[in-house]
Design a protein around this motif. Structure first.
Motif, PDB file in Angstrom:
ATOM      1  N   LEU A 126     -15.691  20.392 -25.054  1.00 43.03           N
ATOM      2  CA  LEU A 126     -15.342  19.764 -26.330  1.00 43.03           C
ATOM      3  C   LEU A 126     -16.180  18.521 -26.596  1.00 43.03           C
ATOM      4  O   LEU A 126     -16.656  18.318 -27.716  1.00 43.03           O
ATOM      5  CB  LEU A 126     -13.850  19.404 -26.348  1.00 43.03           C
ATOM      6  N   TYR A 127     -16.351  17.674 -25.588  1.00 49.10           N
ATOM      7  CA  TYR A 127     -17.166  16.472 -25.772  1.00 49.10           C
ATOM      8  C   TYR A 127     -18.618  16.839 -26.103  1.00 49.10           C
ATOM      9  O   TYR A 127     -19.243  16.176 -26.914  1.00 49.10           O
ATOM     10  CB  TYR A 127     -17.106  15.568 -24.539  1.00 49.10           C
ATOM     11  N   GLU A 128     -19.126  17.887 -25.488  1.00 50.62           N
ATOM     12  CA  GLU A 128     -20.483  18.342 -25.816  1.00 50.62           C
ATOM     13  C   GLU A 128     -20.563  18.812 -27.269  1.00 50.62           C
ATOM     14  O   GLU A 128     -21.514  18.502 -27.981  1.00 50.62           O
ATOM     15  CB  GLU A 128     -20.926  19.466 -24.878  1.00 50.62           C
ATOM     16  N   ARG A 129     -19.563  19.554 -27.698  1.00 52.52           N
ATOM     17  CA  ARG A 129     -19.533  20.042 -29.081  1.00 52.52           C
ATOM     18  C   ARG A 129     -19.453  18.884 -30.069  1.00 52.52           C
ATOM     19  O   ARG A 129     -20.171  18.857 -31.057  1.00 52.52           O
ATOM     20  CB  ARG A 129     -18.364  20.994 -29.288  1.00 52.52           C
ATOM     21  N   ILE A 130     -18.584  17.919 -29.754  1.00 49.91           N
ATOM     22  CA  ILE A 130     -18.414  16.761 -30.647  1.00 49.91           C
ATOM     23  C   ILE A 130     -19.711  15.971 -30.747  1.00 49.91           C
ATOM     24  O   ILE A 130     -20.083  15.502 -31.821  1.00 49.91           O
ATOM     25  CB  ILE A 130     -17.262  15.869 -30.139  1.00 49.91           C
ATOM     26  N   SER A 131     -20.412  15.827 -29.628  1.00 48.79           N
ATOM     27  CA  SER A 131     -21.645  15.032 -29.633  1.00 48.79           C
ATOM     28  C   SER A 131     -22.832  15.809 -30.192  1.00 48.79           C
ATOM     29  O   SER A 131     -23.902  15.247 -30.409  1.00 48.79           O
ATOM     30  CB  SER A 131     -21.978  14.549 -28.219  1.00 48.79           C
ATOM     31  N   GLY A 132     -22.650  17.115 -30.385  1.00 48.74           N
ATOM     32  CA  GLY A 132     -23.741  17.941 -30.925  1.00 48.74           C
ATOM     33  C   GLY A 132     -24.756  18.346 -29.899  1.00 48.74           C
ATOM     34  O   GLY A 132     -25.863  18.775 -30.237  1.00 48.74           O
ATOM     35  N   LYS A 133     -24.439  18.258 -28.622  1.00 44.63           N
ATOM     36  CA  LYS A 133     -25.388  18.629 -27.561  1.00 44.63           C
ATOM     37  C   LYS A 133     -25.083  19.962 -26.990  1.00 44.63           C
ATOM     38  O   LYS A 133     -24.072  20.461 -26.892  1.00 44.63           O
ATOM     39  CB  LYS A 133     -25.386  17.572 -26.454  1.00 44.63           C
TER      40      LYS A 133
END
Length: 104
Positions: free
Chosen positions: A97-104
């Motif tokens: 989820l954090y990767e998705r939120i950051s766009g990475k």
């Protein structure tokens, strides 16, 4: 200390360290340190395996006819093992989820 007690403490120690690694991985992902988060997940998985192997050793002993006393310590070790396994799944989801939120 009896052999089985030593094994129980091995389980508690290993899976406790693994759970800590998973929690740290979530914290690193929250800071967008995804490489470090993945390294901590790998470290946690390797440590978890040590605890799982120790647990399997007790199961093998009992399967071979050796009496393994069920104690509060063993119950705690198994609880910690399951908790660490759950934290691994949660950490994987948070990191994703954090990767998705950051766009990475």
């Amino acid at each position: 200390m009896e052999t089985n007690e030593y094994i129980v403490f091995q389980i508690i120690s290993a899976v406790g360290s693994a759970r800590s690694s998973y929690i740290e991985a979530i914290q690193e992902a929250k800071k967008s340190n995804f490489e470090q988060a993945k390294n901590l997940m790998k470290e946690g998985a390797e440590t978890f395996i040590q605890g799982h192997k120790a647990h399997a050793e007790l199961i093998s002993k009992e399967a071979n006819g050796e009496k393994v006393e069920v104690s509060l310590l063993l119950a705690h070790a198994e609880d910690q093992l399951m908790s660490a396994e759950g934290f691994k799944v949660i950490a994987e989801e948070f990191i994703s989820l954090y990767e998705r939120i950051s766009g990475k």
